[in-house]
Design an enzyme around this catalytic site. Structure first.
Site, short mmCIF file in Angstrom:
data_model
loop_
_atom_site.label_atom_id
_atom_site.label_comp_id
_atom_site.label_asym_id
_atom_site.label_seq_id
_atom_site.Cartn_x
_atom_site.Cartn_y
_atom_site.Cartn_z
N ARG A 88 58.18 108.68 8.44
CA ARG A 88 57.93 107.28 8.76
C ARG A 88 58.00 106.47 7.47
NH1 ARG A 88 52.60 103.74 8.88
NH2 ARG A 88 53.52 101.87 9.80
N ASP A 145 60.16 101.42 10.17
CA ASP A 145 59.44 100.51 11.07
C ASP A 145 60.26 99.26 11.35
OD1 ASP A 145 57.34 102.26 10.95
OD2 ASP A 145 55.84 100.76 10.36
N ASP A 279 36.18 95.97 14.32
CA ASP A 279 36.22 96.88 15.46
C ASP A 279 35.85 96.08 16.71
OD1 ASP A 279 35.47 98.78 17.50
OD2 ASP A 279 35.35 100.32 15.95
N GLY A 327 45.49 100.78 19.85
CA GLY A 327 44.09 101.06 20.16
C GLY A 327 43.42 100.01 21.02
N ILE A 328 43.64 98.73 20.70
CA ILE A 328 43.04 97.64 21.48
C ILE A 328 43.79 97.45 22.78
CG2 ILE A 328 42.51 95.16 21.48
CD1 ILE A 328 42.44 95.41 18.35
#
EC number: 2.7.2.1
Length: 396
Positions: A88, A145, A279, A327-328
């Site tokens: 990556r 990316d 978070d 994640g969110i």
């Protein structure tokens, strides 16, 4: 094919091992350069873990321990038995606009454009060189990316600065999270039983870093991140879009250097700068306890996201689906609800019960009457890197 995927950081190496696109092992080398370094390898098939704690001075020593643990676990006899290794790479710059096999030119170019990604590219380069030394017969593939966004038209990637800044210094919008956006758009096509070339998707990769991508017939036509991953959405610690005139104003106001302003925008801003948390579980807990700054941070995050998704409805000739990932995006039903409610006038109708279900895996969360499909698709950038690596090795 046996493919190792490496994501090399300045003091870490994350890795996954695939055999015919099936994950067999994953692991991490952490705290490289420190006395309490650790290497962890997990056999995904039986959950057995192998660990070493010792001093690891550099990436080369770290990968050597990984090789030992592969042998000890019986998962892989030796790194030299791999068919390929996919790396990556955050930034390919203007010249490395497509994923490619690594050669001397590619190594020099990754090094040259490190100025665009000083926290990432040098570490990626160290990972490639380490792999070349450890297993000289194994093909190495660079997965950028930025590559997925090479199909953006010039009017989407250019900044309205004097043209020389682009022509001589390659200053333009590059976009990031490309591997993730590519993966979830392909999965969306499979879920909807359509070919990628028939589908227009808006992909929202929402993690501590976050970006949106407009994907027309399988190709990126616009994305929210720009020259760096700082542009676009409000993020965990990054400010996203900002009036650039604020920067000299802040500099004079606080006596900050360019480097200090860069740190301020990248590491002290975003939802963290507003409420002290990055978070979203903490933010939503604080909202329940009446913390108005936490409420403001969440509203700002969702509002900016709505603006970008709405803009991409205008960019695309038609929008078939919105995909939430990261994640969110995968786990936060409140964010998905707040965003979709604001987009209801565009034909998006969420099924609130499906949205609230705490289940993992790919799923559709729109109401049956919704004109636009709403999907939650867990991203798997490593699997996408393994797939592309296999494809490029097969061609050569």
């Amino acid at each position: 094919m046996k493919i190792l995927v490496l994501n090399s950081g300045s003091s870490s190496i994350k890795f996954k091992f695939f055999d015919n696109k099936i994950i067999k092992a994953s692991g991490l080398v952490e705290k490289i350069g420190e006395q309490n370094s650790k290497v962890i390898l997990k056999n995904v098939l039986n959950n057995e873990s192998f660990e070493r704690e010792l001093t690891i001075n550099n990436h080369e020593e770290g990968l050597s321990i990984v090789n030992e643990l592969f042998k000890e676990s019986g998962i892989l006899a030796d790194l030299n038995t791999l068919d390929g290794c996919g790396h990556r790479i955050v930034h390919g710059g203007r010249n490395l606009s497509e994923h490619c096999l690594v050669d001397d030119y590619v190594l020099k170019e990754i090094d040259r454009v490190s100025i665009f990604a000083p926290l990432h590219n040098p570490a990626h380069l160290a990972g490639i060189k380490t792999m070349i030394k450890a297993a000289p017969s194994v093909a190495n593939v660079a997965i950028f990316d930025t590559a997925f966004h090479r199909t953006m038209p010039d009017f989407a990637y250019m900044y309205a600065l004097p043209y020389d800044f682009y022509d001589k210094h390659n200053i333009r919008r590059y976009g990031f999270h490309g591997t993730s956006h590519a993966f979830v758009s392909s999965r969306a096509a499979s879920l909807l039983e359509k070919d990628k070339s028939e589908l227009n998707v808006i992909s929202a990769h929402l993690g501590n870093g976050a970006s949106v991508c407009a994907i027309e017939k399988g190709k990126s036509v616009d994305t929210s991140m720009g020259f760096t991953p700082l542009e676009g959405l409000v993020m965990g610690t990054r400010c996203g879009d900002l009036d650039p005139a604020i920067l000299p104003f802040i500099s004079h106001l606080k006596g900050l250097t360019i480097e200090e302003i860069d740190t301020l925008m990248n590491k002290k801003s975003g939802v963290y700068g507003i409420c002290g948390y990055n978070d979203f579980r903490d933010i939503e807990r604080e909202i329940e306890q009446g913390n108005d700054k936490a409420r403001l941070a969440l509203d700002m995050f969702c509002y900016r996201l709505v603006k970008y998704i709405g803009a991409y409805f205008a960019v695309l000739p038609k929008t078939d689906a919105i995909v939430f990932t990261g994640g969110i995006g995968e786990n936060d039903s409140l964010v998905r609800q707040k965003v979709c409610e604001r987009l209801a006038h565009l034909g998006i109708e969420l099924d609130f019960e499906l949205n609230k279900q705490r289940i993992s895996g790919e799923r559709m969360i729109n109401h049956a009457n919704s004109k636009v499909k709403v999907l939650v698709i867990p991203t798997d950038e490593e699997l996408e890197i393994a797939r592309i690596t296999e494809e490029l090795i097969g061609k050569n």
